[in-house]
Design a protein around this motif. Structure first.
Motif, mmCIF file in Angstrom:
data_model
loop_
_atom_site.group_PDB
_atom_site.id
_atom_site.type_symbol
_atom_site.label_atom_id
_atom_site.label_comp_id
_atom_site.label_asym_id
_atom_site.label_seq_id
_atom_site.Cartn_x
_atom_site.Cartn_y
_atom_site.Cartn_z
ATOM 1 N N TYR A 431 21.768 6.355 -39.246
ATOM 2 C CA TYR A 431 22.482 5.745 -38.118
ATOM 3 C C TYR A 431 22.268 6.460 -36.790
ATOM 4 O O TYR A 431 22.375 5.846 -35.737
ATOM 5 N N VAL A 432 21.954 7.763 -36.838
ATOM 6 C CA VAL A 432 21.657 8.480 -35.594
ATOM 7 C C VAL A 432 20.155 8.399 -35.291
ATOM 8 O O VAL A 432 19.750 7.892 -34.256
ATOM 9 N N ARG A 433 19.330 8.900 -36.186
ATOM 10 C CA ARG A 433 17.903 9.018 -35.875
ATOM 11 C C ARG A 433 17.176 7.682 -35.955
ATOM 12 O O ARG A 433 16.446 7.299 -35.046
ATOM 13 N N GLU A 434 17.374 6.942 -37.050
ATOM 14 C CA GLU A 434 16.577 5.725 -37.237
ATOM 15 C C GLU A 434 17.114 4.563 -36.408
ATOM 16 O O GLU A 434 16.379 3.923 -35.669
ATOM 17 N N LEU A 435 18.388 4.273 -36.534
ATOM 18 C CA LEU A 435 18.925 3.088 -35.858
ATOM 19 C C LEU A 435 19.465 3.388 -34.456
ATOM 20 O O LEU A 435 19.764 2.464 -33.692
ATOM 21 N N LYS A 436 19.594 4.678 -34.143
ATOM 22 C CA LYS A 436 20.064 5.099 -32.813
ATOM 23 C C LYS A 436 21.386 4.426 -32.416
ATOM 24 O O LYS A 436 21.610 4.052 -31.268
ATOM 25 N N LEU A 437 22.244 4.280 -33.409
ATOM 26 C CA LEU A 437 23.538 3.641 -33.183
ATOM 27 C C LEU A 437 24.532 4.612 -32.563
ATOM 28 O O LEU A 437 25.483 4.208 -31.888
ATOM 29 N N LEU A 438 24.319 5.886 -32.839
ATOM 30 C CA LEU A 438 25.217 6.937 -32.379
ATOM 31 C C LEU A 438 24.369 8.079 -31.847
ATOM 32 O O LEU A 438 23.262 8.290 -32.334
ATOM 33 N N SER A 439 24.923 8.853 -30.908
ATOM 34 C CA SER A 439 24.227 10.088 -30.530
ATOM 35 C C SER A 439 24.502 11.125 -31.616
ATOM 36 O O SER A 439 25.496 11.032 -32.361
ATOM 37 N N LEU A 440 23.633 12.096 -31.688
ATOM 38 C CA LEU A 440 23.821 13.185 -32.651
ATOM 39 C C LEU A 440 25.165 13.876 -32.402
ATOM 40 O O LEU A 440 25.916 14.186 -33.334
ATOM 41 N N GLU A 441 25.470 14.089 -31.127
ATOM 42 C CA GLU A 441 26.701 14.799 -30.779
ATOM 43 C C GLU A 441 27.935 14.021 -31.218
ATOM 44 O O GLU A 441 28.911 14.586 -31.701
ATOM 45 N N SER A 442 27.883 12.709 -31.047
ATOM 46 C CA SER A 442 29.018 11.875 -31.430
ATOM 47 C C SER A 442 29.179 11.857 -32.952
ATOM 48 O O SER A 442 30.302 11.936 -33.476
ATOM 49 N N ALA A 443 28.064 11.768 -33.669
ATOM 50 C CA ALA A 443 28.137 11.761 -35.136
ATOM 51 C C ALA A 443 28.718 13.070 -35.653
ATOM 52 O O ALA A 443 29.588 13.070 -36.527
ATOM 53 N N VAL A 444 28.250 14.185 -35.094
ATOM 54 C CA VAL A 444 28.763 15.490 -35.548
ATOM 55 C C VAL A 444 30.254 15.611 -35.239
ATOM 56 O O VAL A 444 31.038 16.100 -36.059
ATOM 57 N N GLN A 445 30.650 15.108 -34.082
ATOM 58 C CA GLN A 445 32.075 15.136 -33.721
ATOM 59 C C GLN A 445 32.914 14.377 -34.753
ATOM 60 O O GLN A 445 33.999 14.815 -35.145
ATOM 61 N N LYS A 446 32.393 13.255 -35.244
ATOM 62 C CA LYS A 446 33.105 12.453 -36.239
ATOM 63 C C LYS A 446 33.201 13.155 -37.595
ATOM 64 O O LYS A 446 33.901 12.699 -38.496
#
Ligand SMILES: [Zn+2]
Length: 526
Positions: A431-446
């Protein structure tokens, strides 16, 4: 002149004898600190169990340094919904979680927890285990202990007993009250009764987290109920593993998220967690048999399945659940994960099991098979009945954090849902790298600061000087889940090192001997 030389000599001798300044330094990482801020490059110094310094360049010596150039250094992930008491004593290293970078597991979800919690925590604390471990106290377990598995409201005396058990759970160290209003006996609980118990947890600093009453046809009303329990009970409330089950209801996440937004706008502290898969997992009995048939426990259920009248009713409702809800409209969408009475059924779908029993595959015959499975002793199963569109809509919502709903897996045993092996790295890879739905920073925050804040874990979840040294180091170009529904026993890829309480527990593709996990206690622990 001689004196100066002597002093210099002394000083350098002292320097040589001086112990290293830090226990561990991670050099040249990309710091994703958990807050959602953009990454920055820095070294991280650890002493004991604590992050003591983060700076562009740390020159002091260290007992050990690890070069993490071009790797992301993030706070260890906090999994707010796990069934980790399944497996933690068998596999105290919890490899399937640690290898994803998960450093804290939270138990007691879905209304189900050990009761009382204290002896469980004591047993855990006496074990050498690797991740940190926390728990909620379960409303279903409490109701079961006080009233049993019956469908009636509590008397005022029973309600007081249940309040007392919530209080005790909080004093034993729970982080709040969980419910599973979908399950027996949670499903027999009126909303007002849940509010009464939630209020007790809230007064003691806890939160409310719920596997809702209905995630299919009634999903919108169930989100309303979850919000109301937080609002009336005066405590933070969370929809756990949010999803929309059943093709007929797909798309309704637009409505449920709108409700969450409206609630938050008027000041209700309502949040969500989610796992990134389009299939759920629970028992066949909970998913494919009506709750009323299970009132009174297994013996009563068996009686109802033996009685031709009630059996017909159960079968009709089971067929409807296969057609419209967790069955995903097709017996092939239900796949056994583990069956104690016949382990060879693991991995087989309901159509295959129906054929194996000599029946043609129809929804009605699949219902027959579901009843047969329950009578034989039951199975855990996987239910493919969620849409990718709802999944993505929920995932990107700012009030959503990540939680696996998984368990500590015994490698190679059964065919469990891959979420236990892949949840966190799947979000980072797909969802972060392939689909670019979220930034890495936002995913880690979640996965870190957000759940830490939710639980009130002030000393974890962010990479910051003075906080506990739980860290996940991974390659953002390679991090991925490798576990599939067909082959779930497959570890995360692209994670380089994992640190718990300052100790390296995973590196060079292997778990180390360290077992630094601690029981984490909630705000009212006595
Ligand atoms: Zn659940």
């Amino acid at each position: 002149m001689r004196r100066v030389a002597f002093v210099v000599l002394l000083a350098s001798a002292a320097l040589a004898a001086q112990p290293a300044s830090y226990d561990l330094v991670l050099r040249n990482g990309r710091i994703v600190d958990g807050t959602g801020s953009p990454w920055y490059r820095a070294d991280v110094a650890i002493e004991g169990d604590t992050i003591v310094r983060i700076a562009p360049s740390i020159r002091e010596t260290a007992a050990r340094t690890i070069d993490v150039s071009n790797l992301v250094v993030a706070p260890g992930f906090i999994d707010i919904h796990t069934h980790a008491r399944r497996g933690i004593f068998e596999v105290p290293t919890a490899d399937n979680y640690l290898r994803q970078g998960v450093t804290t597991l939270v138990e007691g979800p879905d209304g189900s927890s050990p009761l009382p919690l204290r002896p469980f925590f004591e047993k855990l604390a006496a074990t050498r285990f690797t991740p940190n471990f926390a728990s909620f106290v379960g409303q279903g377990s409490i109701r079961s202990a006080v009233i049993g598995e019956v469908n009636r409201p509590a008397t005022s005396e029973e309600l007081e007993k249940m309040r007392q058990l919530v209080r005790q759970g909080m004093e034993d160290g729970a982080f709040g009250l969980s419910s599973g209003l979908f399950y027996v006996p949670g499903t027999f609980t009126p909303t007002a009764e849940v509010v009464e118990l939630a209020r007790v947890a809230g007064e003691m600093g806890g939160i409310y987290i719920s596997h809702m009453r209905d995630e299919a046809k009634g999903v919108v009303d169930s989100v309303r109920e979850t919000i109301a329990i937080g609002e009336q009970g005066g405590l933070p409330t969370q929809v756990t593993h949010h999803k929309v089950i059943g093709k007929m209801y797909w798309g309704r996440s637009a409505d449920t998220l709108k409700l969450i937004d409206e609630a938050r706008a008027r000041g209700v502290d309502a949040t969500i967690d989610q796992y990134p898969y389009t299939a759920s997992s629970t028992s066949i009995s909970a998913a494919l048999l009506p709750a009323w048939a299970q009132e009174g426990g297994r013996q009563e259920l068996m009686k109802r399945l033996d009685n031709p009248d009630t059996r017909e009713k159960i079968k009709a409702e089971s067929a409807a659940l296969i057609r419209n809800e967790r069955g995903g409209g097709d017996p092939r969408n239900v796949v056994a994960a583990s069956c104690r009475f016949d382990p060879s059924l693991a991995g087989k779908n309901l159509a295959e099991i129906t054929t194996k029993r000599g029946l043609t595959v129809t929804i009605e015959n699949a219902a027959e098979t579901a009843m047969w499975i329950v009578m034989e002793g039951g199975c855990q199963a996987i239910f493919h009945a969620i849409s990718e569109e709802d999944l993505q809509r929920i995932l990107v919502h700012p009030a959503t954090m990540i939680g696996s709903d998984g368990e500590v897996a015994v490698f190679g045993q059964n065919v469990p849902h891959p979420r236990s092996y892949g949840t966190f790295v799947r979000v980072l890879g797909r969802y972060v790298r392939e689909l670019k739905l979220l930034s890495l920073e936002s995913a880690v925050q979640k996965m870190s600061a957000f759940p830490a804040q939710r639980l009130g874990l002030a000393d974890r979840g962010v990479l910051k000087q003075g906080l506990k040294a739980d860290l996940a180091v991974f390659d953002p170009a390679r991090v991925a889940d490798t576990a599939t529904f067909e082959k779930p026993h497959s570890y995360a890829a692209g994670v380089s090192a994992v640190i718990v309480n300052g100790e390296v527990v995973f590196e060079k593709e292997a778990m180390t001997q360290a077992r630094p996990g601690r029981v984490l206690y909630g705000p009212a622990r006595k």
